[in-house]
Scaffold this active site. Structure first.
Site, PDB file in Angstrom:
ATOM      1  N   ASN A  90      16.411  -3.642   7.073  1.00 36.23           N
ATOM      2  CA  ASN A  90      17.551  -4.039   6.507  1.00 36.23           C
ATOM      3  C   ASN A  90      18.612  -2.986   6.784  1.00 36.23           C
ATOM      4  OD1 ASN A  90      16.282  -2.736   4.963  1.00 36.23           O
ATOM      5  ND2 ASN A  90      17.032  -3.405   3.048  1.00 36.23           N
ATOM      6  N   GLY A  92      17.511   0.884  -6.033  1.00 36.33           N
ATOM      7  CA  GLY A  92      16.460   1.964  -4.952  1.00 36.33           C
ATOM      8  C   GLY A  92      16.266   3.029  -5.452  1.00 36.33           C
ATOM      9  N   HIS A 143       5.997   1.072   3.550  1.00 35.74           N
ATOM     10  CA  HIS A 143       7.270   0.690   3.100  1.00 35.74           C
ATOM     11  C   HIS A 143       8.191   1.754   2.819  1.00 35.74           C
ATOM     12  CE1 HIS A 143       9.245  -2.842   0.611  1.00 35.74           C
ATOM     13  NE2 HIS A 143      10.266  -1.859   0.984  1.00 35.74           N
ATOM     14  N   ASP A 197       8.314   2.512  -1.314  1.00 32.71           N
ATOM     15  CA  ASP A 197       9.682   1.929  -1.265  1.00 32.71           C
ATOM     16  C   ASP A 197      10.617   2.821  -1.530  1.00 32.71           C
ATOM     17  OD1 ASP A 197      11.715  -0.071  -1.139  1.00 32.71           O
ATOM     18  OD2 ASP A 197      11.369  -0.803  -2.942  1.00 32.71           O
ATOM     19  N   ARG A 206      17.202   3.764   6.741  1.00 31.10           N
ATOM     20  CA  ARG A 206      18.871   3.549   6.703  1.00 31.10           C
ATOM     21  C   ARG A 206      19.459   3.458   8.100  1.00 31.10           C
ATOM     22  NH1 ARG A 206      18.229   0.967   2.148  1.00 31.10           N
ATOM     23  NH2 ARG A 206      18.279   2.198   0.279  1.00 31.10           N
ATOM     24  N   HIS A 239       9.326  -9.756   0.756  1.00 29.44           N
ATOM     25  CA  HIS A 239       9.985  -9.418  -0.481  1.00 29.44           C
ATOM     26  C   HIS A 239      10.383 -10.792  -1.061  1.00 29.44           C
ATOM     27  CE1 HIS A 239      13.819  -7.163  -2.476  1.00 29.44           C
ATOM     28  NE2 HIS A 239      13.960  -8.756  -3.083  1.00 29.44           N
ATOM     29  N   HIS A 295       5.877  -4.532  -2.760  1.00 34.52           N
ATOM     30  CA  HIS A 295       6.239  -3.866  -4.122  1.00 34.52           C
ATOM     31  C   HIS A 295       6.081  -4.705  -5.137  1.00 34.52           C
ATOM     32  CE1 HIS A 295       9.699  -6.302  -2.925  1.00 34.52           C
ATOM     33  NE2 HIS A 295      10.415  -4.957  -2.337  1.00 34.52           N
TER      34      HIS A 295
END
Length: 446
Positions: free
Chosen positions: A95, A325, A61, A306, A65, A180, A233
């Site tokens: 994402n 984050g 995980h 994460d 970007r 999520h 997470h």
């Protein structure tokens, strides 16, 4: 070129422990493990001086970007951070912008990662188009392009009907659904855990049940369908209980937990600083204790960082306006080793390594995570003795956003090998007793 790692303490398994062996690598593979490998002419010999040799770490995980948010991180800078942290395999979330919701974007991510060549990148594909929760992606083409699972990480799928459709299709294709879990009707507008710290700062909180309500819903759906369901997470006591109960029924449910949720709780937040803002948020001490118990007893299967880089300017906006984050690739192992193994004795060193290598590989059906003849030459050498301070300004990630700056920790990776190639070597002279090889390899890696 043949490479020989000499004088290492090699991790075999939780039950077998360690053996003093030399490892002989040819091409991408471990070809021999012997007590004293002869030094051959033309072979690269690296003396690790009795340090621990473990399987290359696996992080299921991360956020790289790219595409779309290259000011926060790129595949190259994220790969460098991963290699420095001892990781050889990472799984980036979809994402991005555009969202990784088509085979074309999946291929671009994979091809760019191969060009960089520092870490194995296994992308996820989105569950819904643009992660909007309205229309399923073409999961068949995503799988053919190389995704290892599907997720709308960053947002929870709000419609139970949509999640059921997604699970049916994913199960048909043999893809895990990686969730999520966040109910917007409970979480919307919140910036940290709904606890005493949020009240002290006058900020809107996110209750634990915003996560656990979705976990409960999804477990019921997955039970009916039979799909492999994985909780991202995990952060709340109720969520851990629900996963434990599902496993007791024999259901194929797995879960991951982050280093920051294992080591911190909302009581540790002394100011509404953006470095402490993450989603899910740092929860109560009781939640943290439940996470530790769940990791220890196997309810929670694996540890994942994460890793979520943001710019310094964004994080300077404070708890209310900063994005969620923190980064984690370069600090995960030393933080966990220092606090869960050395200080608190919650895990053994062997258990920690297992949850960051063999277990992630097993959960996602990957042929990595162990050291043996005939296996991929994915290896990490770890220095358990040297204590260093976490200095965010030295990170190779573009993101410096961490609440762990200034912490003193042991257990630093000093050499990372992926597919037989050196991808990271610590420049500090005490790291390895043999001559440094990173400068010789650098051009080949790119």
């Amino acid at each position: 070129m043949k490479t020989i790692l000499k004088n290492g303490l090699v991790f075999r398994s939780v039950s077998e422990g360690w053996s003093k062996q030399d490892i002989v690598i040819e091409g991408n593979w471990i070809v021999q493990m012997v007590d004293n490998a002869p030094e051959e002419e033309g072979a690269r010999v690296i003396d690790v001086g009795g340090k621990r040799v473990v399987p290359g770490l696996i992080d299921m995980h991360v956020h790289l970007r790219e595409p779309g948010f290259e000011q926060k991180e790129t595949i190259e800078t994220g790969a460098k951070a991963a290699a420095k942290g001892g990781f050889t395999t990472i799984a980036p979330m979809p994402n991005t912008r555009p969202v990784t919701d088509s085979s074309e974007i999946v291929q671009k991510v994979i091809n760019r990662a191969r060009e960089v060549g520092l870490v194995r990148v296994l992308p996820y594909g989105a569950i819904t188009v643009r992660e909007c929760g309205q229309q399923l992606t073409d999961m068949k083409s995503l799988k053919q392009a190389g995704v290892i699972g599907v997720t709308d990480d960053g947002v929870g799928i709000q419609s139970a009907g949509m999640m059921k459709e997604a699970m049916l299709l994913a199960h048909e294709l043999g893809l895990p659904v990686v969730a999520h879990c966040e109910d917007d009707s409970l979480a919307k507008g919140g910036v940290m855990h709904d606890g005493e710290a949020a009240k002290r700062f006058g900020l809107k909180g996110i209750p634990s049940e915003a996560e656990s309500v979705h976990v409960a819903r999804d477990i019921l759906l997955a039970e009916e369908i039979g799909v492999h369901y994985h909780v991202c997470h995990i952060s709340a006591e109720q969520s851990v209980r629900l996963v434990r109960e599902a496993k007791a029924r024999g259901q194929r449910v797995t879960a991951e937990v982050t280093p920051h949720h294992l080591l911190l709780c909302d009581e540790d937040i002394l100011a509404p600083d953006g470095r402490w803002k993450m989603n899910p948020p740092l929860r109560s001490r009781r939640d943290r204790e439940a996470l530790i118990a769940g990791l220890k007893d196997g309810t929670i299967d694996i540890i994942a960082t994460d890793h979520a880089p943001h710019t310094s300017e964004e994080k300077a906006l404070g708890m209310e306006k900063a994005p969620f984050g923190i980064v984690g690739l370069e600090t995960a192992f030393p933080l966990l080793y220092t606090h869960l193994v050395l200080k608190d004795g919650i895990l053994t060193l062997e258990e920690l390594i297992d949850k960051m290598t063999r277990k992630p590989a097993k959960v996602f059906g990957l042929p990595y995570g162990e050291i043996a003849e005939g296996k991929a030459a994915d290896l990490t050498v770890i220095d358990l003795e040297t204590e260093r301070t976490i200095e965010p300004e030295t990170f190779l990630s573009k993101g410096k956003n961490t609440p762990f700056g200034g912490w003193n920790v042991k257990g630093w990776p000093v050499l990372t090998i992926m597919d037989g190639r050196i991808t990271w070597e610590d420049a500090k002279p005490e790291s390895l007793t043999g001559p440094g090889k990173w400068t010789e390899q650098k051009e080949d890696q790119r």
